[in-house]
Scaffold this active site. Structure first.
Site: not given
Length: 623
Positions: A2, A27, A82, A108-109, A498, A502, A521, A618
């Site tokens: 956050c 964030r 968040w 935060n946390g 990667e 994305k 396979h 992020k």
């Protein structure tokens, strides 16, 4: 995860908080709020949604106010969230307060013993209004102040945090001490900003650079009290460092406010994609040694003898940093002929790893604050492992914990999806591979070849970016696919992973990456006309194998997008994205660029919020 902003000084605090929250919105962005002290009272404004919703709510309140002479508030705290505890709504948005509206907290946390603390408070008659772990902190701090009239706000915060288990970065404000904020950190980043007769606190320097570039990075266990003209730091164990005598020496941030402006671009992801030629030049500046055809990486702090004693290299990272580590491992094995691999830091920290003293561990993180990677570093240090950091933020927790390493020089990266930081990770790992190779058996001629190849990368990336319109056309053609495969072989395998990442994170299209040899396979059973496959084809000695892979997909009716630096037969693929031919070991770096553009334009076609994809943030600083 956050965003936190705090301010005490002479300015009207609300615009400072809103501007800071806007810069930290990457964030966390499911709710936002702020609290200020005006005329001795706490004024709280919160909302579900984005920072713009908070700005609109404040504007509406101001327009509706009948008081033309409202006092200007000069101290306040703000937060963009968040969600971890409780759904994202106005009630659960920060700041949180005690029952008497004396104490306000942004946090935060995750407080791991929050339920136990809440139960203890409920037993004393405290009524909770939210589902968050943070609210308990506000009530506990208020209780400490009520129990001891001589206690300072800092005393109350320290006593409260000694009962807390878990990670936190928090800022606390008290209406009875309207000249100060108390800041504390344990596992979640916080930085102080020093201005002229004003002080700031934030979870990221992005919120501060418009006002100051002088910052102090707090470490785990630190507590600080900041006032407009002074600050002091202490710890939870009581080691105090006051004002100018503090060992917390301010450092100067390289970034400035312009680095966080969009300029001609509509969003940060596209801006950062286009910044990659310049980012690569920064990463290479002063690090290529022409005379001896090697690299200079003074930050890793190893001499030639110590480099030769490295028997293995292991990269640890999360998400894109992990995939960059896979690219780095391939570079190390090819150029230095040292066994190397990569592992998700989130797995490494939990599996009781055997730590080899002859292995060099490389902890990779754009922010330098990724909690899983930080905990892996701490586990390695406890077991005597030699570990270096590869980070993009000076003063970050991983950088401090490692003590030495590689600074990525990507510049500020705001978009949630990593682009230029990932590219600079791979470039820096190429430098590390070159350095390790040249102290072993990599010839001068081969070293010169790699040095020249690295010098060519910025221009080659610019060449790819110049073809953005053609890549956009391809992305638009396939954006409505519900599923996509990304296929790579050897050097192309981490690139495929990667690329799939994305596409998933910003377009929400389900994408899976497979090694080309593994298609037969099992995964071939999923190939059908409405499932495109993106196939990575470097110009190496596996071209024939990769062409065979495409033919197998086409035989089952699957559309193919070929991303290639090789000469492949006309008509083999349904769409072709050309990449400049480079030194074979370095081509994976270039292949990332068109996949970034492919994902970006697919997301744009689908109308996604590219900089702020759902359920993601992020810097992941919670477990």
């Amino acid at each position: 995860m956050c965003g936190i902003v705090g301010y005490v000084g002479k300015r009207d605090v609300t615009p400072v908080l809103i501007e800071g929250l806007h810069r930290l919105e990457y964030r966390g962005y499911d709710s936002a709020g702020l609290a200020v002290i005006s005329r001795g009272r706490l004024q709280l404004t919160k909302t579900a949604g984005r920072v713009q919703d908070l700005r609109d709510k404040l504007a509406a309140r101001q327009n509706a106010s009948t008081s033309a002479s409202a006092a200007k508030a000069t101290i306040g705290i703000g937060h963009t969230r968040w969600a971890t505890h409780g759904e994202p709504n106005e009630t659960n948005a920060h700041p949180h307060t005690d029952a008497g509206n004396r104490i306000a907290v942004v946090h935060n946390g995750i407080i791991e013993n929050a339920e136990q603390l809440r139960d203890q408070l409920l037993a004393t008659g405290v009524h909770f209004t939210s589902d968050t772990d943070t609210e308990a902190l506000a009530h506990m701090i208020a209780a400490e102040l009520a129990a001891d009239e001589d206690a300072t706000l800092e005393d109350a915060v320290i006593r409260t945090l000694r009962r807390v288990e878990g990670a936190y970065g928090l800022v606390v404000m008290d209406t009875k001490h309207p000249d100060q904020l108390v800041v504390a950190r344990n596992g979640s980043p916080l930085v102080l900003g020093l201005g002229e007769n004003e002080m700031f606190a934030a979870s990221d320097v992005a919120a501060l650079v418009r006002y100051t570039r002088q910052v102090i990075y707090l470490e785990d266990g630190d507590v600080a009290t900041i006032k407009a003209t002074s600050y002091h730091t202490t710890t939870l164990t009581g080691t105090q460092e006051r004002d100018g005598n503090s060992s917390k020496v301010p450092t100067t941030v390289e970034a400035d406010a312009d680095d966080y402006e969009l300029g001609q671009f509509s969003d940060y992801m596209r801006k950062e994609i286009h910044e990659q030629p310049g980012a690569i030049r920064r990463a290479l500046r002063g690090r290529l040694e022409e005379r001896f055809a090697t690299a200079r990486l003074g930050g890793i702090n190893f001499d030639a003898r110590e480099l030769r004693n490295i028997k293995n290299v292991k990269f640890l990272g999360c998400g894109s940093a992990y995939y960059a580590g896979q690219m780095g491992a391939a570079l190390i094995e090819e150029l230095a002929r040292i066994p190397a691999d990569a592992e998700p830091a989130s797995e490494f920290r939990y599996r009781s790893p055997v730590v080899d003293p002859d292995t060099l561990y490389v902890a990779v993180s754009q922010s330098g604050e990724t909690i899983d990677t930080l905990m892996a570093v701490q586990e390695l240090r406890r077991k005597g492992g030699q570990v270096i950091g590869a980070v993009n933020v000076v003063g970050s927790a991983i950088g401090r914990e490692c003590g030495h390493g590689i600074f990525l020089h990507a510049g500020p990266e705001v978009a949630v999806a990593s682009t230029k930081a990932l590219t600079n990770m791979a470039v820096n790992f190429a430098l590390l591979a070159l350095l390790l190779g040249r102290v072993r058996d990599l010839s001068s001629a081969s070293g010169e070849r790699v040095v020249n190849g690295l010098r060519n990368l910025p221009a080659q990336v610019a060449e790819i970016l110049a073809e953005e319109d053609a890549i956009e056309t391809i992305a638009n053609r396939y954006a409505n696919a519900e599923h996509m495969f990304f296929i790579g072989r050897v050097r192309g395998w981490p690139v495929a992973r990667e690329g799939a990442q994305k596409l998933k994170e910003i377009s929400y299209v389900h994408a899976e990456a497979y090694q080309a040899g593994e298609l037969k396979h099992g995964p071939l059973a999923l190939i059908q006309p409405d499932m495109p496959s993106v196939v990575i084809i470097p110009s190496d000695d596996l071209i024939a194998k990769n062409i065979s892979t495409i033919e197998q997909i086409k035989a089952r009716g699957g559309p193919v997008i070929a991303v290639t630096s090789a000469d492949i037969p006309d008509g083999l693929a349904d769409a072709v994205i050309r990449v400049p031919r480079a030194e074979p070991e370095l081509e994976p770096i270039l292949f990332n660029i068109p996949l970034q553009l492919l994902a970006y334009h697919a997301a744009a076609k689908l109308g996604r919020d590219i900089d702020k994809p759902r359920n993601l943030a992020k810097s992941v600083t919670v477990e």
